[in-house]
Design a protein around this motif. Structure first.
Motif, PDB file in Angstrom:
ATOM      1  N   SER A  54      -0.210 -14.625 -13.454  1.00  0.00           N
ATOM      2  CA  SER A  54      -0.045 -13.641 -14.523  1.00  0.00           C
ATOM      3  C   SER A  54      -0.858 -14.026 -15.754  1.00  0.00           C
ATOM      4  CB  SER A  54       1.442 -13.580 -14.882  1.00  0.00           C
ATOM      5  OG  SER A  54       1.618 -12.935 -16.113  1.00  0.00           O
ATOM      6  N   ALA A  55      -1.599 -13.074 -16.296  1.00  0.00           N
ATOM      7  CA  ALA A  55      -2.397 -13.349 -17.494  1.00  0.00           C
ATOM      8  C   ALA A  55      -1.503 -13.371 -18.737  1.00  0.00           C
ATOM      9  CB  ALA A  55      -3.489 -12.297 -17.651  1.00  0.00           C
ATOM     10  N   GLY A  56      -0.591 -12.424 -18.812  1.00  0.00           N
ATOM     11  CA  GLY A  56       0.249 -12.288 -20.013  1.00  0.00           C
ATOM     12  C   GLY A  56       0.982 -13.571 -20.355  1.00  0.00           C
ATOM     13  N   VAL A  57       1.567 -14.204 -19.344  1.00  0.00           N
ATOM     14  CA  VAL A  57       2.362 -15.400 -19.635  1.00  0.00           C
ATOM     15  C   VAL A  57       1.499 -16.628 -19.903  1.00  0.00           C
ATOM     16  CG1 VAL A  57       4.363 -14.589 -18.327  1.00  0.00           C
ATOM     17  CG2 VAL A  57       2.672 -16.011 -17.184  1.00  0.00           C
ATOM     18  N   LEU A  95      -5.512 -15.097  -8.858  1.00  0.00           N
ATOM     19  CA  LEU A  95      -5.749 -13.846  -9.589  1.00  0.00           C
ATOM     20  C   LEU A  95      -4.657 -13.708 -10.642  1.00  0.00           C
ATOM     21  CD1 LEU A  95      -6.565 -11.451  -6.586  1.00  0.00           C
ATOM     22  CD2 LEU A  95      -8.172 -12.756  -8.007  1.00  0.00           C
ATOM     23  N   ARG A  96      -5.084 -13.670 -11.893  1.00  0.00           N
ATOM     24  CA  ARG A  96      -4.116 -13.496 -12.988  1.00  0.00           C
ATOM     25  C   ARG A  96      -4.129 -12.034 -13.409  1.00  0.00           C
ATOM     26  NH1 ARG A  96      -5.804 -18.591 -16.923  1.00  0.00           N
ATOM     27  NH2 ARG A  96      -4.624 -20.216 -15.829  1.00  0.00           N
ATOM     28  N   PHE A  97      -3.091 -11.313 -13.050  1.00  0.00           N
ATOM     29  CA  PHE A  97      -3.017  -9.890 -13.394  1.00  0.00           C
ATOM     30  C   PHE A  97      -2.458  -9.710 -14.808  1.00  0.00           C
ATOM     31  CE2 PHE A  97      -1.849  -8.764  -8.685  1.00  0.00           C
ATOM     32  CZ  PHE A  97      -3.127  -9.083  -8.289  1.00  0.00           C
ATOM     33  N   THR A  98      -2.946  -8.664 -15.474  1.00  0.00           N
ATOM     34  CA  THR A  98      -2.268  -8.253 -16.719  1.00  0.00           C
ATOM     35  C   THR A  98      -1.156  -7.276 -16.328  1.00  0.00           C
ATOM     36  OG1 THR A  98      -4.015  -6.601 -17.040  1.00  0.00           O
ATOM     37  CG2 THR A  98      -4.214  -8.674 -18.283  1.00  0.00           C
ATOM     38  N   ASN A  99      -0.867  -6.254 -17.125  1.00  0.00           N
ATOM     39  CA  ASN A  99       0.243  -5.343 -16.811  1.00  0.00           C
ATOM     40  C   ASN A  99      -0.183  -4.322 -15.758  1.00  0.00           C
ATOM     41  OD1 ASN A  99       0.926  -6.537 -19.454  1.00  0.00           O
ATOM     42  ND2 ASN A  99       2.680  -5.160 -19.299  1.00  0.00           N
ATOM     43  N   VAL A 100       0.277  -4.516 -14.561  1.00  0.00           N
ATOM     44  CA  VAL A 100      -0.100  -3.612 -13.469  1.00  0.00           C
ATOM     45  C   VAL A 100       0.864  -2.421 -13.480  1.00  0.00           C
ATOM     46  CG1 VAL A 100      -0.571  -3.451 -10.996  1.00  0.00           C
ATOM     47  CG2 VAL A 100      -0.768  -5.673 -12.159  1.00  0.00           C
ATOM     48  N   TYR A 101       0.311  -1.223 -13.255  1.00  0.00           N
ATOM     49  CA  TYR A 101       1.173  -0.037 -13.178  1.00  0.00           C
ATOM     50  C   TYR A 101       0.672   0.838 -12.035  1.00  0.00           C
ATOM     51  CZ  TYR A 101      -2.615   2.752 -15.090  1.00  0.00           C
ATOM     52  OH  TYR A 101      -3.822   3.374 -15.241  1.00  0.00           O
ATOM     53  N   GLY A 102       1.544   1.740 -11.576  1.00  0.00           N
ATOM     54  CA  GLY A 102       1.135   2.664 -10.524  1.00  0.00           C
ATOM     55  C   GLY A 102       2.317   3.120  -9.697  1.00  0.00           C
ATOM     56  N   PRO A 103       2.056   3.962  -8.689  1.00  0.00           N
ATOM     57  CA  PRO A 103       3.105   4.433  -7.802  1.00  0.00           C
ATOM     58  C   PRO A 103       3.882   3.270  -7.193  1.00  0.00           C
ATOM     59  CG  PRO A 103       1.063   5.602  -7.355  1.00  0.00           C
ATOM     60  CD  PRO A 103       0.739   4.532  -8.339  1.00  0.00           C
ATOM     61  N   ARG A 104       5.165   3.483  -6.958  1.00  0.00           N
ATOM     62  CA  ARG A 104       6.083   2.522  -6.308  1.00  0.00           C
ATOM     63  C   ARG A 104       6.585   1.407  -7.216  1.00  0.00           C
ATOM     64  NH1 ARG A 104       2.522   1.075  -1.376  1.00  0.00           N
ATOM     65  NH2 ARG A 104       2.175   3.178  -0.636  1.00  0.00           N
ATOM     66  N   GLN A 105       6.111   1.349  -8.448  1.00  0.00           N
ATOM     67  CA  GLN A 105       6.632   0.274  -9.305  1.00  0.00           C
ATOM     68  C   GLN A 105       8.116   0.530  -9.553  1.00  0.00           C
ATOM     69  OE1 GLN A 105       4.564  -0.330 -13.050  1.00  0.00           O
ATOM     70  NE2 GLN A 105       5.101  -2.501 -12.953  1.00  0.00           N
ATOM     71  N   ASP A 106       8.868  -0.556  -9.570  1.00  0.00           N
ATOM     72  CA  ASP A 106      10.316  -0.418  -9.737  1.00  0.00           C
ATOM     73  C   ASP A 106      10.647  -0.156 -11.208  1.00  0.00           C
ATOM     74  OD1 ASP A 106      13.029  -0.595  -9.759  1.00  0.00           O
ATOM     75  OD2 ASP A 106      13.129  -2.465  -8.623  1.00  0.00           O
ATOM     76  N   PRO A 107      11.249   1.002 -11.536  1.00  0.00           N
ATOM     77  CA  PRO A 107      11.556   1.288 -12.946  1.00  0.00           C
ATOM     78  C   PRO A 107      12.795   0.552 -13.449  1.00  0.00           C
ATOM     79  CG  PRO A 107      12.180   3.142 -11.559  1.00  0.00           C
ATOM     80  CD  PRO A 107      11.612   2.102 -10.641  1.00  0.00           C
ATOM     81  N   HIS A 108      13.458  -0.181 -12.560  1.00  0.00           N
ATOM     82  CA  HIS A 108      14.718  -0.803 -12.968  1.00  0.00           C
ATOM     83  C   HIS A 108      14.555  -2.207 -13.527  1.00  0.00           C
ATOM     84  CE1 HIS A 108      16.584   2.635 -11.236  1.00  0.00           C
ATOM     85  NE2 HIS A 108      15.968   2.412 -10.098  1.00  0.00           N
ATOM     86  N   GLY A 109      13.402  -2.807 -13.312  1.00  0.00           N
ATOM     87  CA  GLY A 109      13.229  -4.197 -13.749  1.00  0.00           C
ATOM     88  C   GLY A 109      12.852  -4.299 -15.217  1.00  0.00           C
ATOM     89  N   GLU A 110      12.462  -5.497 -15.582  1.00  0.00           N
ATOM     90  CA  GLU A 110      12.027  -5.761 -16.951  1.00  0.00           C
ATOM     91  C   GLU A 110      10.574  -5.326 -17.125  1.00  0.00           C
ATOM     92  OE1 GLU A 110      13.054  -7.095 -19.867  1.00  0.00           O
ATOM     93  OE2 GLU A 110      15.060  -6.809 -19.079  1.00  0.00           O
ATOM     94  N   ALA A 111       9.798  -5.598 -16.065  1.00  0.00           N
ATOM     95  CA  ALA A 111       8.377  -5.235 -16.111  1.00  0.00           C
ATOM     96  C   ALA A 111       8.265  -3.738 -15.916  1.00  0.00           C
ATOM     97  CB  ALA A 111       7.639  -5.968 -15.014  1.00  0.00           C
ATOM     98  N   GLN A 118       0.845  -4.219 -28.067  1.00  0.00           N
ATOM     99  CA  GLN A 118      -0.330  -3.812 -27.267  1.00  0.00           C
ATOM    100  C   GLN A 118      -0.426  -4.596 -25.959  1.00  0.00           C
ATOM    101  OE1 GLN A 118      -3.276  -4.535 -30.369  1.00  0.00           O
ATOM    102  NE2 GLN A 118      -3.683  -2.348 -30.405  1.00  0.00           N
ATOM    103  N   ARG A 119      -0.762  -3.860 -24.912  1.00  0.00           N
ATOM    104  CA  ARG A 119      -0.887  -4.463 -23.594  1.00  0.00           C
ATOM    105  C   ARG A 119      -2.149  -3.984 -22.901  1.00  0.00           C
ATOM    106  NH1 ARG A 119       2.384  -6.938 -25.680  1.00  0.00           N
ATOM    107  NH2 ARG A 119       4.507  -7.503 -25.094  1.00  0.00           N
ATOM    108  N   ASP A 120      -2.501  -4.712 -21.850  1.00  0.00           N
ATOM    109  CA  ASP A 120      -3.696  -4.411 -21.062  1.00  0.00           C
ATOM    110  C   ASP A 120      -3.200  -3.850 -19.717  1.00  0.00           C
ATOM    111  OD1 ASP A 120      -5.869  -4.752 -19.292  1.00  0.00           O
ATOM    112  OD2 ASP A 120      -6.617  -6.499 -20.385  1.00  0.00           O
TER     113      ASP A 120
END
Ligand SMILES: NC(=O)c1ccc[n+]([C@@H]2O[C@H](COP(=O)([O-])OP(=O)(O)OC[C@H]3O[C@@H](n4cnc5c(N)ncnc54)[C@H](O)[C@@H]3O)[C@@H](O)[C@H]2O)c1
Length: 306
Positions: free
Chosen positions: A116-119, A165-181, A206-208
């Motif tokens: 993870s890039a953010g952390v 691979l350090r991902f920033t904030n990934v978004y898209g179909p199937r992401q779980d809306p119940h978590g923190e991320a 601000q996020r990437d």
């Protein structure tokens, strides 16, 4: 190639499995379905329901002879890692070591580790590159960094190749809306049910945001490139939560006004990472605009609701 995808019933892992299968690879998924879902598992993948902290990788990897392992399975909740760091350690570090221990003895060509890039970078005034010294402040961040170091140790000691691979904030179909991320998934669900959304940091954080279908292309590139290296997978663009909210709002009518709240403890003000190294060495760049990615994500969530 024969590829083992851990966490392949989850958000990013399932998109990756799908992509790898479409490129002709033979994909096996292991997932304990703790946050992943059976319905996410690509049709043509072999599936094993198993927990990486208990699974007998030793005999399995001896028998199956994988060319690559893509390691997504993780405890991904930062708050949970603060509340229960031992749980986080067990899955994110012990689970990884169990995998590495067996992979190093059984001819696995490479492990791709999802970090993870953010952390790693904390607050960033300009897009952080991979040379910035990591400053993880949560147990989740520490466990991801420890994972990166273990990969180096296994490469040095046993020759097991890796790419991080350090991902920033990934978004898209199937992401779980119940978590923190997953603020995109959270807003989408709230907007569909006409519930009020909360904008922490008064909408200024601000996020990437990087689209999942771009991210999986980086996973594919890493199968044969980036030996022993780490790469940010990001857009280098900072988007405020308010900008994101406004962009998403355009797809809905009659929404209640959002609530503007203070920043929650531990939340970064600005988190953006540079993908320059991935561009140069993996020939990877993000291709999807935030507008298009958001439109596709919202239409997925709207479809689910019907
Ligand atoms: N979503 C993001 O924005 C983001 C950003 C940076 C890094 N990452 C990393 O990407 C990876 C995938 O994240 P995601 O967003 O798809 O989350 P996710 O929760 O959808 O996926 C994680 C998967 O791992 C599985 N899993 C958890 N513990 C397991 C265990 N003990 N044994 C077997 N399977 C287990 C879950 O069931 C789930 O399917 C994680 O390693 C995460 O740290 C995600």
């Amino acid at each position: 190639m024969r590829i083992l995808v851990t966490g392949g019933a989850g958000f990013i892992g399932s998109h990756s499995g799908e992509k790898l299968i479409s490129e002709g690879h033979d994909v096996t998924i292991i997932d304990d379905l703790s946050s992943g879902k059976k319905e996410n598992i690509p049709e043509r993948a072999n599936f094993i329901e198993g927990d990486i902290t208990e699974f007998d990788f030793e005999n399995f990897l001896k028998k199956e002879k994988f060319d690559r392992i893509i390691h997504f399975a993780a405890q991904i909740d930062v708050r949970k890692s603060v509340a229960d760091p031992l749980f986080d350690l067990r899955i994110n570090v012990e689970g990884l070591i169990r995998l590495l221990q067996s992979a190093s003895k059984n001819g696995v060509g490479k492990i791709v580790f999802i970090s993870s890039a953010g952390v790693m970078y904390g607050d960033t005034d300009k897009p952080a590159d991979e040379s910035v010294a990591p400053v993880p402040v949560s147990p989740y961040g520490v466990s991801k960094l420890a994972g990166e170091h273990y990969l180096t140790a296994y490469k040095n000691n046993f020759g097991l190749d890796f790419t991080i691979l350090r991902f920033t904030n990934v978004y898209g179909p199937r992401q779980d809306p119940h978590g923190e991320a997953g603020v995109v998934a959270i807003f989408a669900q709230q907007m569909i049910s006409k519930k009020q959304s909360a904008l922490y940091g008064h909408g200024k954080l601000q996020r990437d945001y990087v689209f999942v279908k771009d991210v999986v292309k980086a996973v594919v590139k890493s199968l044969d490139s980036g030996s022993g290296e780490k790469y940010n997978i990001s857009t280098s663009v900072a988007t405020s939560v308010f900008e994101l909210y406004e962009l998403m709002k355009k797809h809905f009518e009659d929404l209640p006004d959002p609530l503007f709240l203070d920043t929650r403890p531990g939340e970064l003000k600005r988190s953006v990472a540079s993908f320059e190294k991935a561009r140069k060495e993996l020939s990877w760049s993000p291709e999807t605009s935030l507008e298009d990615g958001i439109a596709e994500t919202i239409s997925f969530f709207k479809g689910k609701r019907r």
